[in-house]
Scaffold this motif. Sequence first.
Motif, PDB file in Angstrom:
ATOM      1  N   CYS A   1       0.838  -1.212   0.000  1.00 13.96           N
ATOM      2  CA  CYS A   1       0.000   0.000   0.000  1.00 13.96           C
ATOM      3  C   CYS A   1       0.869   1.257   0.000  1.00 13.96           C
ATOM      4  CB  CYS A   1      -0.938  -0.010   1.204  1.00 13.96           C
ATOM      5  SG  CYS A   1      -2.340  -1.115   0.990  1.00 13.96           S
ATOM      6  N   LEU A   2       1.966   1.244   0.747  1.00 13.24           N
ATOM      7  CA  LEU A   2       2.856   2.414   0.762  1.00 13.24           C
ATOM      8  C   LEU A   2       3.483   2.618  -0.619  1.00 13.24           C
ATOM      9  CD1 LEU A   2       4.544   1.913   4.259  1.00 13.24           C
ATOM     10  CD2 LEU A   2       2.705   3.504   3.645  1.00 13.24           C
ATOM     11  N   LEU A   3       3.847   1.516  -1.278  1.00 18.10           N
ATOM     12  CA  LEU A   3       4.398   1.608  -2.634  1.00 18.10           C
ATOM     13  C   LEU A   3       3.334   2.148  -3.591  1.00 18.10           C
ATOM     14  CD1 LEU A   3       6.461   1.040  -4.890  1.00 18.10           C
ATOM     15  CD2 LEU A   3       5.641  -1.335  -4.907  1.00 18.10           C
ATOM     16  N   GLN A   4       2.113   1.655  -3.472  1.00 16.91           N
ATOM     17  CA  GLN A   4       1.025   2.120  -4.337  1.00 16.91           C
ATOM     18  C   GLN A   4       0.866   3.637  -4.220  1.00 16.91           C
ATOM     19  OE1 GLN A   4      -2.817   1.806  -2.851  1.00 16.91           O
ATOM     20  NE2 GLN A   4      -3.838   1.507  -4.819  1.00 16.91           N
ATOM     21  N   ALA A   5       0.889   4.143  -2.984  1.00 16.48           N
ATOM     22  CA  ALA A   5       0.740   5.589  -2.779  1.00 16.48           C
ATOM     23  C   ALA A   5       1.907   6.352  -3.406  1.00 16.48           C
ATOM     24  CB  ALA A   5       0.643   5.888  -1.285  1.00 16.48           C
ATOM     25  N   ARG A   6       3.115   5.828  -3.245  1.00 15.75           N
ATOM     26  CA  ARG A   6       4.294   6.480  -3.846  1.00 15.75           C
ATOM     27  C   ARG A   6       4.157   6.558  -5.358  1.00 15.75           C
ATOM     28  NH1 ARG A   6       9.167   6.859  -1.071  1.00 15.75           N
ATOM     29  NH2 ARG A   6       9.118   6.124   1.070  1.00 15.75           N
ATOM     30  N   LEU A   7       3.535   5.535  -5.961  1.00 16.24           N
ATOM     31  CA  LEU A   7       3.397   5.496  -7.422  1.00 16.24           C
ATOM     32  C   LEU A   7       2.210   6.332  -7.903  1.00 16.24           C
ATOM     33  CD1 LEU A   7       4.092   1.682  -8.042  1.00 16.24           C
ATOM     34  CD2 LEU A   7       5.624   3.585  -8.568  1.00 16.24           C
ATOM     35  N   GLY A   8       1.385   6.803  -6.959  1.00 16.15           N
ATOM     36  CA  GLY A   8       0.237   7.637  -7.339  1.00 16.15           C
ATOM     37  C   GLY A   8      -0.923   6.828  -7.888  1.00 16.15           C
ATOM     38  N   ASN A   9      -0.933   5.528  -7.618  1.00 16.01           N
ATOM     39  CA  ASN A   9      -2.053   4.682  -8.038  1.00 16.01           C
ATOM     40  C   ASN A   9      -3.058   4.645  -6.876  1.00 16.01           C
ATOM     41  OD1 ASN A   9      -3.484   2.003  -7.871  1.00 16.01           O
ATOM     42  ND2 ASN A   9      -2.590   1.759  -9.907  1.00 16.01           N
ATOM     43  N   THR A  10      -4.330   4.750  -7.155  1.00 14.07           N
ATOM     44  CA  THR A  10      -5.314   4.848  -6.065  1.00 14.07           C
ATOM     45  C   THR A  10      -6.348   3.719  -6.066  1.00 14.07           C
ATOM     46  OG1 THR A  10      -6.657   6.291  -7.447  1.00 14.07           O
ATOM     47  CG2 THR A  10      -5.165   7.363  -5.876  1.00 14.07           C
ATOM     48  N   THR A  11      -6.149   2.709  -6.927  1.00 15.54           N
ATOM     49  CA  THR A  11      -7.189   1.679  -7.010  1.00 15.54           C
ATOM     50  C   THR A  11      -6.683   0.235  -6.941  1.00 15.54           C
ATOM     51  OG1 THR A  11      -7.047   1.867  -9.401  1.00 15.54           O
ATOM     52  CG2 THR A  11      -8.844   3.078  -8.326  1.00 15.54           C
ATOM     53  N   ALA A  12      -5.428  -0.028  -7.266  1.00 18.68           N
ATOM     54  CA  ALA A  12      -4.943  -1.412  -7.388  1.00 18.68           C
ATOM     55  C   ALA A  12      -5.091  -2.176  -6.075  1.00 18.68           C
ATOM     56  CB  ALA A  12      -3.472  -1.419  -7.805  1.00 18.68           C
ATOM     57  N   ALA A  13      -5.544  -3.428  -6.144  1.00 18.77           N
ATOM     58  CA  ALA A  13      -5.513  -4.312  -4.976  1.00 18.77           C
ATOM     59  C   ALA A  13      -4.051  -4.477  -4.572  1.00 18.77           C
ATOM     60  CB  ALA A  13      -6.111  -5.668  -5.333  1.00 18.77           C
ATOM     61  N   SER A  14      -3.749  -4.236  -3.300  1.00 19.55           N
ATOM     62  CA  SER A  14      -2.331  -4.195  -2.887  1.00 19.55           C
ATOM     63  C   SER A  14      -2.158  -4.920  -1.561  1.00 19.55           C
ATOM     64  CB  SER A  14      -1.871  -2.742  -2.723  1.00 19.55           C
ATOM     65  OG  SER A  14      -2.091  -2.019  -3.918  1.00 19.55           O
ATOM     66  N   PHE A  15      -1.216  -5.859  -1.518  1.00 22.06           N
ATOM     67  CA  PHE A  15      -0.991  -6.585  -0.261  1.00 22.06           C
ATOM     68  C   PHE A  15       0.408  -7.193  -0.232  1.00 22.06           C
ATOM     69  CE2 PHE A  15      -1.447 -10.864  -2.086  1.00 22.06           C
ATOM     70  CZ  PHE A  15      -2.242 -10.634  -3.203  1.00 22.06           C
ATOM     71  N   ASP A  16       0.869  -7.470   1.000  1.00 22.93           N
ATOM     72  CA  ASP A  16       2.174  -8.119   1.199  1.00 22.93           C
ATOM     73  C   ASP A  16       1.974  -9.617   1.406  1.00 22.93           C
ATOM     74  OD1 ASP A  16       3.192  -5.570   1.245  1.00 22.93           O
ATOM     75  OD2 ASP A  16       3.830  -5.625   3.355  1.00 22.93           O
ATOM     76  N   ILE A  17       3.013 -10.376   1.074  1.00 21.14           N
ATOM     77  CA  ILE A  17       3.043 -11.775   1.481  1.00 21.14           C
ATOM     78  C   ILE A  17       4.362 -12.036   2.198  1.00 21.14           C
ATOM     79  CG2 ILE A  17       1.553 -12.589  -0.401  1.00 21.14           C
ATOM     80  CD1 ILE A  17       4.474 -13.873  -1.288  1.00 21.14           C
ATOM     81  N   SER A  18       4.375 -13.031   3.083  1.00 21.82           N
ATOM     82  CA  SER A  18       5.562 -13.351   3.873  1.00 21.82           C
ATOM     83  C   SER A  18       6.029 -14.759   3.529  1.00 21.82           C
ATOM     84  CB  SER A  18       5.223 -13.258   5.363  1.00 21.82           C
ATOM     85  OG  SER A  18       6.301 -13.700   6.137  1.00 21.82           O
ATOM     86  N   ALA A  19       7.060 -14.856   2.709  1.00 21.73           N
ATOM     87  CA  ALA A  19       7.612 -16.176   2.375  1.00 21.73           C
ATOM     88  C   ALA A  19       9.137 -16.097   2.344  1.00 21.73           C
ATOM     89  CB  ALA A  19       7.060 -16.679   1.052  1.00 21.73           C
ATOM     90  N   ALA A  20       9.693 -15.096   3.061  1.00 25.56           N
ATOM     91  CA  ALA A  20      11.145 -14.910   3.179  1.00 25.56           C
ATOM     92  C   ALA A  20      11.815 -14.925   1.800  1.00 25.56           C
ATOM     93  CB  ALA A  20      11.734 -15.941   4.135  1.00 25.56           C
ATOM     94  N   CYS A  21      12.842 -15.734   1.646  1.00 22.50           N
ATOM     95  CA  CYS A  21      13.639 -15.707   0.407  1.00 22.50           C
ATOM     96  C   CYS A  21      12.845 -16.203  -0.804  1.00 22.50           C
ATOM     97  CB  CYS A  21      14.904 -16.531   0.582  1.00 22.50           C
ATOM     98  SG  CYS A  21      15.853 -15.991   1.993  1.00 22.50           S
ATOM     99  N   CYS A  22      11.710 -16.872  -0.555  1.00 21.73           N
ATOM    100  CA  CYS A  22      10.862 -17.335  -1.671  1.00 21.73           C
ATOM    101  C   CYS A  22       9.807 -16.305  -2.031  1.00 21.73           C
ATOM    102  CB  CYS A  22      10.188 -18.648  -1.297  1.00 21.73           C
ATOM    103  SG  CYS A  22      11.369 -19.971  -1.049  1.00 21.73           S
ATOM    104  N   GLY A  23       9.854 -15.125  -1.428  1.00 25.94           N
ATOM    105  CA  GLY A  23       8.784 -14.137  -1.583  1.00 25.94           C
ATOM    106  C   GLY A  23       8.465 -13.803  -3.028  1.00 25.94           C
ATOM    107  N   PHE A  24       9.497 -13.653  -3.862  1.00 26.65           N
ATOM    108  CA  PHE A  24       9.229 -13.248  -5.248  1.00 26.65           C
ATOM    109  C   PHE A  24       8.518 -14.365  -6.007  1.00 26.65           C
ATOM    110  CE2 PHE A  24      10.402 -12.927  -9.773  1.00 26.65           C
ATOM    111  CZ  PHE A  24       9.795 -11.702 -10.055  1.00 26.65           C
ATOM    112  N   ILE A  25       9.022 -15.593  -5.889  1.00 23.03           N
ATOM    113  CA  ILE A  25       8.420 -16.684  -6.678  1.00 23.03           C
ATOM    114  C   ILE A  25       7.004 -16.974  -6.180  1.00 23.03           C
ATOM    115  CG2 ILE A  25       8.706 -19.055  -7.517  1.00 23.03           C
ATOM    116  CD1 ILE A  25      11.730 -18.722  -7.224  1.00 23.03           C
ATOM    117  N   TYR A  26       6.795 -16.928  -4.850  1.00 20.79           N
ATOM    118  CA  TYR A  26       5.433 -17.067  -4.316  1.00 20.79           C
ATOM    119  C   TYR A  26       4.527 -15.966  -4.893  1.00 20.79           C
ATOM    120  CZ  TYR A  26       5.699 -20.607  -0.486  1.00 20.79           C
ATOM    121  OH  TYR A  26       5.771 -21.760   0.274  1.00 20.79           O
ATOM    122  N   ALA A  27       4.990 -14.717  -4.849  1.00 24.91           N
ATOM    123  CA  ALA A  27       4.165 -13.586  -5.321  1.00 24.91           C
ATOM    124  C   ALA A  27       3.888 -13.702  -6.816  1.00 24.91           C
ATOM    125  CB  ALA A  27       4.858 -12.271  -4.996  1.00 24.91           C
ATOM    126  N   LEU A  28       4.878 -14.218  -7.541  1.00 19.02           N
ATOM    127  CA  LEU A  28       4.723 -14.362  -8.995  1.00 19.02           C
ATOM    128  C   LEU A  28       3.591 -15.352  -9.310  1.00 19.02           C
ATOM    129  CD1 LEU A  28       6.354 -13.165 -11.407  1.00 19.02           C
ATOM    130  CD2 LEU A  28       7.690 -15.270 -11.416  1.00 19.02           C
TER     131      LEU A  28
END
Length: 328
Positions: free
Chosen positions: A95-122
């Motif tokens: 959500c903080l990144l979304q605000a920095r980018l000036g986007n006001t509608t995108a569904a935005s959330f974090d996930i917690s998977a440590a070093c696998c975070g990118f592949i999980y998010a992908l």
Amino acid sequence: MADEKIGIAGTGFYVPEKVLTNADLEKMVDTTDEWILTRTGIKERRIIAPGETVSSMAEIAARQALDSAGVAPEDLDLIIMGTITPDEPLPSAACLLQARLGNTTAASFDISAACCGFIYALEIGQKLMQGGRYRHALIVAAETLSTVTDWEDRDTCVLFGDGAGVAVLSKGCDQGEMLDFYLGADGAYSSLLEIEAGGSACPISHEVLDQRKQYIKMEGNKVFKLAVASMVSSAQHVLEQTGLTSQDVTWLLPHQANLRIMKAVAKRLKIPVEQVYINVDRYGNMSGATVPIGLAEMDHNGILKRGDLILMVAFGGGLTWAASLVRW
Ligand code: ACO
């Protein structure tokens, strides 16, 4: 159209300017450049400056990725951030990144998977997009491990660094098609790699801070062995699922925790070391950010060619493991 291709339309990355070398660490703890280099392959790592955060690093990486994809920030309808070091516990770094980018509608959330975070998010991003509603997604992994590192603990402080990597997923894009994924975890190993304090089990207090429980603790040797086994088996699963073999792989892009782990994984998969993308020497272990930063470096430096098969594979705290096959 539900059957439109979904691909990686652009990539971006950011690492802080401040370089912390092994020689610098020799002045901080009882260690040597020779020990760090031979045990881990790391020569230096990047550390945030005061004021820099996960979302500030992610913003720079995201703008680069959006530019290279030709997607405007306001066209994003999904932002997923893999991080274990968000700016704050609430709201999410996404959500903080979304605000920095000036986007006001995108569904935005974090996930917690440590070093696998990118592949999980992908995989989460791809599957949500296949559901039909989303057209452009920002898949981010960013970490400031320097903020959870005990700079008096030589077992861990030589390993970590800070950075952010981003991929833009777009519908109708035929570059970077994600062929398949294999994700897994085994929480029975949670105590091998953990930050004890700061959650519901152990809220922050003066006593907790005095016991240094706000920092990462790791049983490195046990994690090492599990890392090699879980990365090899994740890679084998995703290859089997797609009917491909390691001979088909153009690039192995592993999580960059330790050069010896990467070499052991490549050897067991029978992938020549020349086909392993390595940047751990320059950045250390940036948790989930290592894979997308590697991908963005390969993309922006002209290393990737259309049709290349990229095998991404990671493991981390949880323990979690993950692999993905991407056709560039
Ligand atoms: N400098 C000098 N000596 C050191 C240092 C250091 N920085 N750190 C440890 N040592 C010593 C130890 O005290 C030990 O000494 P001893 O034999 O007298 O007891 C000796 O070096 C060997 O220690 P080991 O832990 O057995 O060393 P190992 O070869 O296993 O390497 C390392 C340690 C680099 C941590 C390795 O185990 C590793 O990379 N593990 C995996 C880390 C990882 O990938 N974690 C997961 C991702 S992190 C995340 O999810 C956020």
